[in-house]
Design a protein around this motif. Structure first.
Motif, mmCIF file in Angstrom:
data_model
loop_
_atom_site.group_PDB
_atom_site.id
_atom_site.type_symbol
_atom_site.label_atom_id
_atom_site.label_comp_id
_atom_site.label_asym_id
_atom_site.label_seq_id
_atom_site.Cartn_x
_atom_site.Cartn_y
_atom_site.Cartn_z
ATOM 1 N N LEU A 135 4.018 -15.198 6.054
ATOM 2 C CA LEU A 135 5.075 -14.234 5.735
ATOM 3 C C LEU A 135 4.752 -13.462 4.462
ATOM 4 O O LEU A 135 5.655 -12.931 3.819
ATOM 5 C CB LEU A 135 6.417 -14.958 5.578
ATOM 6 C CG LEU A 135 6.922 -15.720 6.801
ATOM 7 C CD1 LEU A 135 8.205 -16.460 6.468
ATOM 8 C CD2 LEU A 135 7.146 -14.773 7.970
ATOM 9 N N ASP A 136 3.480 -13.398 4.091
ATOM 10 C CA ASP A 136 3.069 -12.721 2.869
ATOM 11 C C ASP A 136 3.461 -11.253 2.921
ATOM 12 O O ASP A 136 3.467 -10.623 3.982
ATOM 13 C CB ASP A 136 1.548 -12.849 2.689
ATOM 14 C CG ASP A 136 1.121 -12.570 1.262
ATOM 15 O OD1 ASP A 136 0.947 -13.529 0.500
ATOM 16 O OD2 ASP A 136 0.977 -11.380 0.917
ATOM 17 N N LYS A 137 3.806 -10.705 1.763
ATOM 18 C CA LYS A 137 4.197 -9.296 1.709
ATOM 19 C C LYS A 137 3.020 -8.373 1.997
ATOM 20 O O LYS A 137 3.215 -7.233 2.427
ATOM 21 C CB LYS A 137 4.793 -8.967 0.338
ATOM 22 C CG LYS A 137 3.811 -9.094 -0.818
ATOM 23 C CD LYS A 137 4.468 -8.730 -2.135
ATOM 24 C CE LYS A 137 3.478 -8.842 -3.291
ATOM 25 N NZ LYS A 137 4.099 -8.463 -4.574
ATOM 26 N N GLU A 138 1.808 -8.862 1.774
ATOM 27 C CA GLU A 138 0.610 -8.099 2.135
ATOM 28 C C GLU A 138 0.247 -8.452 3.574
ATOM 29 O O GLU A 138 -0.067 -9.602 3.885
ATOM 30 C CB GLU A 138 -0.549 -8.439 1.200
ATOM 31 C CG GLU A 138 -0.269 -8.180 -0.269
ATOM 32 C CD GLU A 138 -0.241 -6.703 -0.597
ATOM 33 O OE1 GLU A 138 -0.754 -5.906 0.239
ATOM 34 O OE2 GLU A 138 0.285 -6.331 -1.654
ATOM 35 N N TYR A 139 0.276 -7.457 4.451
ATOM 36 C CA TYR A 139 0.048 -7.725 5.864
ATOM 37 C C TYR A 139 -1.342 -8.285 6.128
ATOM 38 O O TYR A 139 -1.522 -9.140 7.002
ATOM 39 C CB TYR A 139 0.268 -6.444 6.678
ATOM 40 C CG TYR A 139 1.720 -6.074 6.832
ATOM 41 C CD1 TYR A 139 2.636 -6.972 7.375
ATOM 42 C CD2 TYR A 139 2.186 -4.823 6.445
ATOM 43 C CE1 TYR A 139 3.968 -6.633 7.516
ATOM 44 C CE2 TYR A 139 3.526 -4.479 6.586
ATOM 45 C CZ TYR A 139 4.411 -5.384 7.125
ATOM 46 O OH TYR A 139 5.730 -5.061 7.264
ATOM 47 N N ASP A 140 -2.340 -7.812 5.388
ATOM 48 C CA ASP A 140 -3.699 -8.318 5.599
ATOM 49 C C ASP A 140 -3.773 -9.815 5.305
ATOM 50 O O ASP A 140 -4.462 -10.570 6.009
ATOM 51 C CB ASP A 140 -4.688 -7.565 4.709
ATOM 52 C CG ASP A 140 -4.844 -6.115 5.122
ATOM 53 O OD1 ASP A 140 -4.486 -5.806 6.269
ATOM 54 O OD2 ASP A 140 -5.293 -5.301 4.296
ATOM 55 N N VAL A 141 -3.070 -10.238 4.279
ATOM 56 C CA VAL A 141 -3.050 -11.665 3.943
ATOM 57 C C VAL A 141 -2.346 -12.450 5.041
ATOM 58 O O VAL A 141 -2.804 -13.528 5.455
ATOM 59 C CB VAL A 141 -2.351 -11.869 2.584
ATOM 60 C CG1 VAL A 141 -2.259 -13.351 2.256
ATOM 61 C CG2 VAL A 141 -3.109 -11.137 1.483
ATOM 62 N N ALA A 142 -1.227 -11.925 5.531
ATOM 63 C CA ALA A 142 -0.495 -12.616 6.588
ATOM 64 C C ALA A 142 -1.357 -12.772 7.839
ATOM 65 O O ALA A 142 -1.350 -13.832 8.491
ATOM 66 C CB ALA A 142 0.786 -11.850 6.915
#
Length: 1222
Positions: free
Chosen positions: A377-384
């Motif tokens: 659920l990270d705010k950075e989509y790449d991390v998610a």
């Protein structure tokens, strides 16, 4: 020359290391630390730690190939090593070979060339001379290079944009790797070259200059990676040598070769010594660079460290894949910057991909699994996305690691609007639910109800129904499309599940499950035919490749062949179910209609047309009827031979509907008779069917305008017409006019057609205007919506695109119509949620009903705002809309703000007048409620001031663009103020003073003086205070504009990325003699009214404790020269000072201003956050101890646990940074 003593101390890693964040080793007990370092350095007999050797004894004067670090060819000076690597035209192998040859001739000159290479790669224009190399200490050289650094720009090679510099970074890394690879058999063990390079890089990585620190950290990490590769090769060679030795020794005495045994023993000893030397080097880099820089203030540097440690653990897992190194990746997963968290996940993916390494990751997984799950659920989509992919690898390695709750937290992401996240979650879902097959499924057929796919399709339906919070079948299908496309295209199995009877003992699908299956089937067909994500997911259609186009055509052909036969059967079975029929009737839109002819499927077409006719006769729901209408529209394509057959069926159906409607209407409108409910129902049901078909088909030949107009007129006169009949009659009449306009716009109509259309349009608009006063809210909303659409269509925009012949159709609303439209908005849109009784049908407790009502009101407001934007109604009518901006900000703030923006683009001056008019209206309303003697601190007045401030912000930062509008705004308000004798309103106008240019402030002030008498200026009553305050706001920034100075410093701080830092003492604005802060405060107390109050900039509003040093001194508080010359307290003169994270930021030298420092520890903000981690573990930084030969020693057990966050914290030091303060 870099002295031997300097090299030695560089590798002793003192506890007070000059780093951004103190590392694990900085917190250790010195005795324990020295004992741990014994093996890597002093513990080696006859060996010295890297950097301990001096530079004396090197061959002098032997360098024939280089002079001052430059290549020589035929006596001509060539490019430097940096320029050669930057150009990238020469092969890296040849560049390294040339340098090695030069090193063999004169290693001092070659090393000088290499040192300058690293200096120049950092963007420094200076160069290390031979004299500096021989006589200066390492730290002195770095300090000298820092002084010669180019301060004009914050850019350096690793951060510069463009393909050349992007290629330079890869060439730079490749050069270091090739250099170590070519030197791995001799030069790196000479205890000179590597010592010098490691010493230099360690010193540079400790610099306050970002360019030095960034470049040297990258170089050191790539150097470490190359050394890890060398260590791996040494380990393999040692294993091979040991195996050969054991094999030779096990031979019988007669066949044993003692000479060979001695050679193998000697070789093994040399390899062991080399391995010890490599361990020394890697320990120096790891402890001297990594343990400090993986917590650097710059995210790029932290990312480099984490990326490379992942490479080490994957490349040489026997040595590095243990908890003492994994802990760094685990801690850094809490980093504030997304790019660093992303590197952690990609590093872990490389480890979890190899199943052989899973047993070594069990402890790490148990400790950090929850963190990885939360990163989905990270705010950075790449991390998610990468977090979900990592969990997929974890799931692939073991089904028992992730709990049901962990999996469910990923499942719902298949409904994410961000497609990469949804696709990754879809792959996880597929792996978890669909990839496991039991032995009982081996002999099952491939397709059909009893097939493997049939069971998987049912599983998909069950999952879809269990996702109660989501009803987006298209999103689920799109998420699974890439990994389960074959399953979703098994339409034969889906049809079998819907049409075939269940086998004995098999549980049949429920009605709800059949509805879900039909929806999934429709979404899969749409995805196959359109080949793009659903609306709301993706940026739009993309160009398909040739292979994708062929697949699309093949799928469309197969869909037509299958469903041309099955669709009539499905419609016959579910003809009474509105929801199922609505979805099934959308399928013909994706057919290849030519197949009906080429495939001899005409009889199935006839069956389909019969079923559609039956559906029209059975249903009155709008969705079903519109689906039937769109199906006829899709089948009535003149390009195909089936057109005549479909057109005849459509015409027959419409003839019957229109005749029935006219017959029912005549009986319904008979005078003197009260229509009963059955007649009203028959009229309404028939009218619904006609309206639904008129939306997609031209029914002009049936003259529906007359009958519908008569129906509306009767309802208006009698007032007892059912609301649904009125609503559908309005809609049908609107369609009649639009189809007539389309025909006229084609240019084939006569003048009589134009006159008829104009007459019908104006009569219908008057009819809708009359219905705006209806007692029924639903009828009024329909009339308002249709009126707004009609006014937009028949506005002056109708003659655009060379359609001047339609000028006679322009219809401009008169003042009465504009007033009625505005009153409707005020009465039905700007209301409280609880007051909306009619729109929600009494279901106030139903959240979905409230959302639906709000959505309807937003559409009504947007329809009216379009009339303002396109200048259909007067712009000043927007004042009643704009004044609601603050009160209804949550519901309509975006619509009102966009309307203000568009109107300003049309006419800046008129928009400014409209804004002021809205403020005046609110002010007058307040006066009527509170009277003239109101309290200026009341919520009503403060609300108006806040609204004025918001309006002021909408004018933006470019004062030149809004100059005329702002000036006119002040002039208008001044006239209003003195005409109505209400000076209090000037207090509101002062919110716009900051938007005036300096010269305009003088002009407006002179304009004010025309109204302002001398007696007014001397008044001190409260009623005149706003006038004095407003005049002061115009005088501020006049001759001696303090604001311009403050703004200058503020803007300088905001553009600090591209400018060098100024000393804190330069450029400060000094107050006049004797005018300190105390005296200024005293003056304000004595004359609170007349004292000019400078406008506060964003810099003033910031907490000075959280500013950079230059901002906290300049632009907030001006200090006197005496204050500037006061010496710093003793604790501030100390070379290294701990800094409080919460309230302080370090003063960075040179280019350190390129990025804000991290506000808190980049790993963990407090020990309490991770108290649940294992306690009592060994958290010392480990020496790099390469594993022994597999045939020689037993493998040592893993350390118990190294994930204690306390290893990076210490109460005696606090959460602080040890920084150099210049």
């Amino acid at each position: 020359m870099i002295a031997a003593q300097e090299l030695h101390t560089e590798f002793q890693f003192p506890q007070e290391a000059d780093t951004q964040l103190s590392s694990d080793t900085d917190l250790e007990d010195p005795d324990v630390k020295n004992a741990k370092l014994g093996k890597g350095k002093a513990g080696k007999k006859g060996k010295k730690a890297p950097g301990e050797k001096g530079k004396g004894g090197a061959a002098k004067g032997a360098g024939l190939g280089r002079v001052n670090g430059h290549h020589q060819e035929n006596g001509m000076e060539n490019m430097t090593l940096f320029e050669v690597v930057k150009m990238g035209k020469s092969a890296t192998q040849s560049v390294v070979d040339d340098w090695i040859e030069s090193y063999k001739n004169d290693r001092d000159i070659a090393l000088l060339d290499l040192i300058n290479f690293f200096i120049q790669c950092s963007g420094c224009k200076g160069a290390v001379s031979a004299e500096m190399f021989r006589h200066m200490q390492n730290s002195e050289i770095i300090r000298k290079m820092t002084e010669e650094f180019d301060e004009d720009s914050g850019d350096y090679p690793l951060t510069m944009a463009g393909p050349l510099w992007k290629k330079f970074k890869s060439s730079f890394c490749e050069f270091i790797g090739v250099l170590v690879r070519q030197c791995q058999y001799s030069i790196i063990y000479d205890e000179y070259m590597m010592d010098t390079v490691i010493s230099l890089l360690t010193g540079l990585s400790d610099s306050q200059v970002r360019a030095f620190r960034h470049t040297s950290t990258l170089a050191a990490m790539k150097l470490m990676t190359a050394l890890v590769n060398v260590a791996l090769n040494l380990s393999i060679n040692m294993d091979n040598t040991q195996r050969q030795y054991e094999a030779e020794r096990n031979k019988v005495m007669a066949k044993r070769a003692n000479d060979r045994l001695e050679l193998l023993l000697q070789k093994r000893k040399e390899l062991q010594e080399n391995q010890d030397e490599i361990e020394n080097m890697m320990n120096a880099i790891f402890k001297g660079v990594f343990v400090h820089r993986y917590r650097d203030a710059i995210a790029e540097i932290r990312a480099i460290c984490i990326e490379e440690i992942g490479v080490w653990m994957k490349m040489y897992s026997d040595a590095f894949l243990n908890d003492s190194y994994l802990k760094y990746v685990g801690w850094t997963m809490h980093d504030k910057q997304g790019e660093v968290r992303l590197k952690c996940l990609t590093a872990l993916q490389g480890l979890y991909y190899n199943r052989e390494l899973n047993t070594r990751l069990e402890l790490f997984t148990s400790r950090f699994k929850d963190r990885i799950v939360s990163m989905t659920l990270d705010k950075e989509y790449d991390v998610a996305v990468q977090a979900i992919k990592l969990l997929t690898l974890v799931l692939h390695s073991s089904d028992e690691v992730l709990t049901a709750e962990d999996c469910e937290s990923v499942y719902h992401l298949v409904y994410s609007a961000h497609r990469p996240v949804a696709v990754a979650a879809g792959e996880f879902l597929y792996k978890k639910l669909f990839s496991h097959r039991g032995p009982e499924e081996e002999g099952m057929p491939r397709r059909g109800r009893q097939s493997v796919n049939g069971n998987l399709i049912k599983t998909t339906v069950f999952f879809f129904l269990e996702s109660e919070l989501h009803e987006h079948g298209a999103y689920l299908v799109d998420s699974l499309w890439e990994c389960a496309g074959e399953l979703l295209k098994d339409w034969e199995s889906m049809i079998s599940l819907l049409l075939d009877e269940p086998m004995p003992g098999e549980e049949a699908l429920t009605d709800h499950q059949e509805t879900a299956l039909i929806e999934i089937m429709l979404c899969a067909i749409r995805q196959a035919c359109e080949c793009h994500p659903p609306v709301g997911r993706g940026t739009g259609k993309r160009v398909l490749t040739a292979k994708e186009k062929k697949t699309q055509l093949d799928d469309r052909t197969r869909i037509t062949e299958i469903f041309a036969v099955a669709l009539p059967l499905l419609l016959a079975k579910y003809s009474v179910d509105a929801e199922k029929v609505t979805n099934l009737l959308q399928l013909p839109q994706f057919f290849d209609l030519e197949i009906y002819t080429t495939g001899r499927l005409e009889k199935h077409l006839e069956s389909l047309l019969r079923q559609i006719r039956e559906v029209v006769e059975k249903h009155t729901e709008t969705d079903v009827l519109e689906a039937c209408s769109m199906t006829y529209h899709a089948l009535c394509n003149e390009e195909f031979t089936i057109f005549n057959r479909v057109d005849i069926a459509r015409s027959q159906l419409l003839d019957e509907l229109v005749d029935k409607f006219n017959r029912l209407l005549e009986d319904f409108l008979q005078e003197g008779e009260e229509p009963d409910e059955d007649d009203a129902y028959q009229v309404l049901s028939t009218l619904k069917r006609i309206t639904a078909f008129h939306n997609a088909h031209d029914l002009s030949k049936w003259d529906l305008f007359t009958s519908n107009y008569k129906l509306l007129n009767t309802g208006l006169q009698n007032g007892d017409m059912p609301e649904q009949i009125v609503i559908h009659a309005m809609q049908c009449t609107h369609y009649v006019i639009l189809w007539h306009l389309a025909k006229v716009s084609e240019g084939s109509s006569t003048k009589a057609d134009m006159v008829t259309l104009r007459k019908q349009m104006r009569g219908f608009c008057l009819m809708c205007q009359s219905y705006l006063t209806s007692v029924n809210t639903t009828v009024k909303e329909q009339a308002f919506t249709i009126l707004c659409d009609a006014l937009m269509i028949f506005s002056h925009q109708i003659v655009s695109s060379s359609r001047e012949q339609l000028e006679a159709l322009i219809y401009t609303p008169d003042s009465s119509l504009q007033a009625e439209l505005l009153n409707f908005i005020l009465d039905h849109v700007f209301i409280d949620q609880d007051d909306d009784n009619n729109s929600t049908d009494g279901q106030h407790d139903d959240e979905a009903s409230k959302i639906e009502a709000l959505h309807k009101r937003r559409n009504l407001l947007a329809a009216y705002c379009k009339l303002i934007i396109y200048n259909v109604v007067e712009m000043n009518t927007g004042a009643d809309i704009f004044k609601q901006y603050m009160r209804y900000y949550n519901d309509y703030g975006d619509i009102i703000k966009e309307t203000m923006s568009k109107t300003r683009q049309i006419d800046k001056i008129q928009c400014a007048k409209t804004l002021i008019l809205s403020l005046q209206q609110l002010f007058n309303e307040m006066l009527s409620d509170l009277g003239c003697n109101f309290d200026r601190s009341s919520s009503s007045f403060c609300g108006i001031k806040e609204l004025a401030r918001r309006f002021s912000l909408t004018f933006g930062l470019d004062q030149l663009k809004t100059r005329e509008a702002i000036a006119m705004l002040h002039k208008t308000v001044e006239v209003f103020t003195f005409a109505f004798k209400e000076p209090t309103f000037l207090d509101i106008l002062s919110e716009f003073s900051s938007k005036l240019l300096r010269q305009d402030k003088k002009t407006v002030h002179l304009y004010l003086e025309r109204f302002m008498t001398f007696q007014m200026a001397l008044q001190r009553e409260d009623c005149w205070l706003p006038l004095i305050s407003y005049r002061n706001s115009l005088q501020a920034g006049g001759d001696d504009d303090t604001m311009s100075v403050i703004s200058g410093y503020s803007s300088r701080g905001s553009s600090i990325r591209s400018k060098k830092a100024k000393p804190a003492s330069t450029g400060k604005r000094k107050l006049p003699e004797g005018e300190g802060p105390t005296q200024s405060h005293r003056t304000n107390v004595q004359t609170p009214v007349m004292m000019p109050s400078p406008h506060l900039s964003s810099t003033v509003l910031r907490d000075p404790k959280k500013m950079r040093p230059e901002e906290s001194y300049m632009g907030v508080y001006s200090i006197t020269s005496e204050q500037q010359q006061q010496p710093l307290p003793p604790q501030q003169q100390h070379h290294q000072t701990p800094m409080d994270y919460k309230y302080g930021t370090p003063f960075y030298g040179l280019m350190e201003d390129d990025e804000e420092p991290i506000v808190e520890d980049v790993m963990m903000s407090s020990e309490d956050r991770l108290e649940d981690l294992n306690e009592g573990m060994d958290f010392d930084t480990m020496d790099i101890d390469l594993p022994p030969s597999k045939n020689r020693r037993e493998r040592s057990e893993l350390k118990p646990d190294y994930f204690d966050p306390s290893s990076i914290m210490d109460d005696s030091v606090g959460i602080g940074l040890l920084l150099r303060v210049k």
